[in-house]
Design an enzyme around this catalytic site. Structure first.
Site, short mmCIF file in Angstrom:
data_model
loop_
_atom_site.label_atom_id
_atom_site.label_comp_id
_atom_site.label_asym_id
_atom_site.label_seq_id
_atom_site.Cartn_x
_atom_site.Cartn_y
_atom_site.Cartn_z
CB CYS A 82 34.54 39.49 42.42
SG CYS A 82 35.09 40.47 43.84
CG HIS A 176 38.34 39.40 39.69
ND1 HIS A 176 37.33 40.13 39.10
CD2 HIS A 176 38.36 39.77 40.99
CE1 HIS A 176 36.77 40.92 40.01
NE2 HIS A 176 37.37 40.71 41.16
CD GLU A 178 37.48 38.65 35.67
OE1 GLU A 178 37.27 39.60 36.46
OE2 GLU A 178 37.29 37.46 35.99
#
Length: 202
Positions: A82, A176, A178
């Site tokens: 991002c 994202h 994660e």
């Protein structure tokens, strides 16, 4: 693992903790990085999501921007998500005043291209190099890649827009991974770091 690569997460602003967890799950030794001397102790670096302008200004304030640029130019494996994708771009369309980038990927990016915070969404994304089902991408005020140079490989698109790229030892995604509990993109990056270390261990 005794030969686990040491991968830093640029810990100036953004979702640092989530990346540390994902990297550890992908068999790396993960540690936060804030200062120039800490760059010398890592085999790779993640530049997290957050606010790209804030991260770039803090990187200057902490004296880490220029040393990081030098290490990336010298081949340090780096992965940006991002805001991190924006910071790895050689060029930003309509950058904020005073915004600088680390660079490393021959691409032009558009900030907040997928909309504002309340237009955040999740989507399944087929990522080249990631086996199995599509990756669940979380897009939060996400950028996209407007165009890439000849040396940059497009790894994924969403609705006709480039959302994942790789150039040499540099990897970047608009989304994202994660935040999903799926660590396959981080595993791809850890593999890149291992491959970069391999000649030194022979």
């Amino acid at each position: 693992m005794t030969d686990a690569p040491v991968i830093g997460v640029l810990a100036l602003q953004g979702d640092v903790r989530e990346h540390l967890i994902a990297l550890a799950a992908a068999d790396a030794v993960a540690r936060p990085v804030r200062r120039p001397e800490e760059l010398a102790e890592i085999d790779g670096l993640v530049v997290p999501g957050g606010e790209s302008t804030t991260i770039s200004k803090l990187a200057v304030l902490f004296g880490v921007l220029e040393p990081l640029r030098e290490r990336v130019r010298a081949g340090l494996p780096v992965y940006g998500t991002c805001a991190g994708l924006i910071l790895l771009a050689d060029k930003i369309l309509d950058p904020r005043s005073g915004q600088e980038t680390i660079g490393g990927i021959d691409m032009i990016v558009r900030r907040n291209a997928f909309g504002r915070q309340n237009e955040s969404f999740e989507a399944a994304v087929d990522v080249k190099g990631v086996d199995g089902d599509p990756v669940e991408g979380v897009f939060i005020r996400a950028p996209w890649v407007e165009s890439v140079g000849a040396r940059t490989e497009v790894l994924a698109e969403h609705e006709g827009h480039i959302v994942a790229v790789r150039q040499g030892n540099a990897l970047a995604t608009s989304f994202h991974p994660e935040l999903t509990g799926d660590h396959r993109v981080h595993s791809l990056f850890v593999d890149m770091v291992r491959a970069n270390r391999a000649p030194e261990s022979l």
